[in-house]
Each structure stands twice: as structure tokens, then as C-alpha cells.
Design an enzyme around this catalytic site. Structure first.
Site, PDB file in Angstrom:
ATOM      1  CB  SER A 195      -0.958  -0.045   1.190  1.00 12.96           C
ATOM      2  OG  SER A 195      -1.935   0.957   1.102  1.00 12.96           O
ATOM      3  CG  ASP A 349      -6.837  -2.516  -3.496  1.00 11.61           C
ATOM      4  OD1 ASP A 349      -7.176  -1.382  -3.102  1.00 11.61           O
ATOM      5  OD2 ASP A 349      -5.681  -2.965  -3.336  1.00 11.61           O
ATOM      6  CG  HIS A 379      -6.127  -1.748   0.203  1.00  7.33           C
ATOM      7  ND1 HIS A 379      -5.165  -1.523  -0.751  1.00  7.33           N
ATOM      8  CD2 HIS A 379      -5.664  -1.164   1.342  1.00  7.33           C
ATOM      9  CE1 HIS A 379      -4.180  -0.831  -0.225  1.00  7.33           C
ATOM     10  NE2 HIS A 379      -4.457  -0.602   1.048  1.00  7.33           N
TER      11      HIS A 379
END
Length: 409
Positions: A195, A349, A379
Site C-alpha cells: 500500500s 481494491d 485491500h
């Protein structure tokens, strides 16, 4: 004594009322914002996790507003207190590199120099910690026979942007120059992150590629990375705008807070009015949805109408379009110098298309890429790896794809 018991009873009643109000507000927010596609990984478990996360953030918000702590302090406290277990096969050391806390994972068994993996955790520059990512780092170190150095960089608001990038760059350069001191092979250093950590890893990898005073990175491992801050209406942003664990508005809110901008700019940024027309044209070839395979447009959702800008957004342009926040948009001359790459994406996501577009850019410039896509993933799913009842069925396949890639290097 009777007065004391009466006071305690009042406090208990107020506490119960507070709990009920919090539960009701959380339920209302939960029901009004979240979407759970029928084929997403373990949807019922995801509903429970998402509900719990909103309860946690709601409590944090209340404690912040009544002045008992800073914003996100309660969330940070909770994520820094997961149970930790010693691993009989690993040596885990708490160190400091360039004044920055790090955690070193390596095998206890004597052996030749191993691969070195720098791990930069996610959390939007605001959350995340060495403790929260310990399970992931332990697993990567043990299963891939690698030395893993996890970096505990400073978070906002305690340290403002771009301190996080500079700290991670300093640790990376130190580790690469002194890899042998940590039992790592200097010719097999891999930078990785998930991320926001994937954003840091990609940006640092580009910086290192342009420098002649440090060794070259062998590979980069980008786990559902955030790679651009120009176009927030890509198919994945629209399709997954309300899919936990990262909804579209939450993502952009965290991004604005990270660069210390007013969150009232949220709608302007979501509508794309933060980027002038000439900049959009410049980057259109790299952000064109034609570069996204058709199978990822099946759930295409009609884009919302344009939002009108307000306030002066000019100061945002250099930051949001620059290499520290949009490594996807650097020139081809830089992309061509990058090492072989692993990219992991999730179907559900908002950041899915960032990874897909970066893969296309790398391959178009001759950089070898291994792409692993989790069809039912969302995610942050790997953050719950090895968390007992919180672990999802899609976690192990994703983690093993990372481990297998590192083992192949």
C-alpha cells in the site's frame, strides 16, 4: 458510601449509554457506506472486520474530540499491542539505523549470506507499525530464507511529509552499503512494501536507480501499491469506491492529511479538478484506461459528473504529480533503469489499477515483471495474515506468491 455507589451507578449508566450510541452510529455508518461483492473473499468475515474497524476509529474520534488523546493515538495504541510470539527458528533484533527504529529478522542457523529484504509498511503514512507487521515479516524471512529489515519510520502528524520518504531512503542506503554486516548478500537486496509502503518502495527504487554512489537494488516487490495521485476515477476507484477495507473517500482523505492539506479539498481532488488540463494531457498516455485489460472493466460504473473546484489548488500539483507521490508518472528514461519487479494486486481494491498500469509501463520499457492477482482479494488482506480468526482464505496464496518470488531470486 451510599453517595459513592450512586455515583458509580450513574457513571455505569452513562458508559452503557455511550456504548449504545457508539454502536448505533457505527451500525448506521457501516450500513450506509459499505459494499460487499458476492464473490469477495470470506464476505461475512470481512463484514465483521470492517464493523470492528469502524468501532475502533469511532472510539478514536470521540477520544480525540473530548481532548483525551491526539487523533489516531488510540488506533495506534491498539495496533501496537498485538500478541507477539518468539520464533524458535528466527533471531529477531530491535535496532536503530540512522536513528530510525528497525526490526531485523534472520535465521538462527549459521549459513551463507542470504537475500536481504527491506520491508516498508503501509498505513497511509499515518498508521502502521513494526509490531503490526511482525507476522508478515516473520513469515517472509522464515519461508524465503531471507534477512528481513522492517523499517519503523515516523508517522504524521508527529513528523510531517516527506520525512517518511527520507527516513526510508536513509535506511535503504545504509542497508545496501552494509548488507554483509547483517548477513545479507549485497548483490541480492530487495525493496518491498504494501500500500503506502509500496509507494515508498517504488519511489526509493527509482531514486536508487539514478544514483552511482550506492549499489543497485536486485528487485522490488510492490504489494497492492499506491502509485499515482492524479486520476482517482480509474475503473478500480469507481468499482470499489465503497468496498472495505479501503474506500475511495477514506483513501483520498488520508492522502490529503499526509501532505498536510485541508480535507475540504476532498471533492475537488476526487473530481480531478486538482490537476490542470495540460498536466492531464501530459500523463494521459500512462493513465489511459485502454492500458487496463478488458476483464477489469466488466464492473464498470458510470463516472460521476464533474465537480467544481474551489480554493487555490495550484500548490498541490507539484506534490501530487511528483515522483514521491506518483512514481507511475516518471519518464521512460527512469523506468528503463528499474530492476525486475513483482506486483501483487487485488480485484476488489481501489488501488488495483495503479498496479496494473505500472506493470504495463515496466513491461513496455523492457523491465521483467511477475504479476500476481488475487481474484477475490480486497485491500489490506495480507495485513491479517496469521491473525487466527481474522485471517482470510485468500491470504496464504498471496503471501506464498511473494515468498516464492523472493526465493527465486
Amino acid at each position: 458510601m451510599g453517595f459513592l455507589w450512586a455515583l458509580l451507578a450513574i457513571v455505569a449508566e452513562l458508559g452503557a449509554l455511550f456504548g449504545l450510541i457508539l454502536l448505533a452510529w457505527t451500525t448506521l455508518y457501516y450500513l450506509s457506506t459499505a459494499e460487499f461483492p458476492h464473490d469477495i473473499c470470506d464476505p461475512h468475515r470481512l463484514k465483521c472486520v470492517y464493523f470492528g474497524s469502524i468501532m475502533l476509529f469511532s472510539m478514536d474520534y470521540i477520544l480525540w474530540k473530548i481532548g483525551l488523546c491526539n487523533q489516531y493515538s488510540f488506533v495506534k495504541f491498539m495496533e501496537n499491542a498485538p500478541p507477539s510470539f518468539k520464533d524458535p527458528n528466527l533471531s529477531i533484533k530491535h535496532l536503530h539505523v540512522e536513528g530510525i527504529p528497525v526490526r531485523l529478522y534472520q535465521s538462527k542457523a549459521p549459513q551463507n549470506a542470504q537475500r536481504g529484504v527491506l520491508f516498508l509498511h503501509g498505513g497511509a503514512g499515518t498508521l502502521g507499525s513494526l509490531d503490526f507487521y511482525e507476522r508478515m515479516c516473520r513469515y517472509i524471512s522464515k519461508k524465503s530464507d531471507s534477512v528481513v529489515l522492517s523499517v519503523g519510520y515516523s508517522l504524521v502528524p508527529e513528523q510531517p511529509y516527506p520525512v517518511q520518504f527520507q527516513q526510508c531512503l536513509d535506511v535503504t542506503i545504509h542497508f545496501m552499503k552494509h548488507a554483509e554486516d547483517y548477513g545479507a548478500d549485497p548483490d541480492r537486496i530487495i525493496i518491498s512494501g504494501d500500500s503506502f509502503g509500496g509507494l515508498l518502495a517504488a519511489s526509493i527504487c527509482q531514486i536508487i536507480a539514478l544514483r552511482d554512489d550506492v549499489p543497485k537494488l536486485h528487485s522490488q516487490v510492490l504489494i497492492y501499491p499506491s502509485l499515482q495521485a492524479v486520476k482517482f476515477n480509474l475503473p478500480s476507484f469507481r468499482q470499489n469506491a465503497h468496498v472495505p477495507l479501503l474506500i475511495q473517500r477514506q483513501f483520498v482523505t488520508f492522502a490529503l492529511k499526509y501532505i498536510q492539506k485541508n480535507v475540504t479539498l476532498l471533492d475537488a481532488v476526487l473530481g480531478g479538478t486538482h490537476v490542470p488540463k495540460d498536466i492531464k494531457i501530459k500523463y494521459s498516455k500512462w493513465l489511459d484506461t485502454e492500458n487496463i485489460p478488458e476483464e477489469f472493466k466488466v464492473r464498470e460504473i458510470q463516472a460521476s459528473g464533474p465537480r467544481h473546484s474551489f480554493g487555490d489548488l495550484a500548490e498541490l500539483i507539484d506534490q501530487l504529480c511528483g515522483p514521491l507521490l506518483s512514481p507511475l508518472l516518471v519518464e521512460d528514461a527512469i523506468i528503463r533503469q528499474l530492476p525486475q519487479t513483482f506486483i501483487l494486486t487485488n480485484q476488489y481494491d481501489v488501488l488495483r489499477d495503479d498496479g496494473i498500469l505500472y506493470r504495463r509501463r515496466l513491461e513496455d520499457n523492457g523491465v521483467p515483471v511477475l504479476w500476481h492477482h488475487i481474484e477475490d482479494g480486497f485491500h489490506g488482506n495480507l495485513n491479517l495474515f496469521n491473525y487466527w480468526l481474522l485471517e482470510f482464505s485468500c491470504c496464504k496464496g498471496g503471501m506464498d506468491s511473494i515468498v516464492n518470488y523472493i526465493r527465486s531470486l
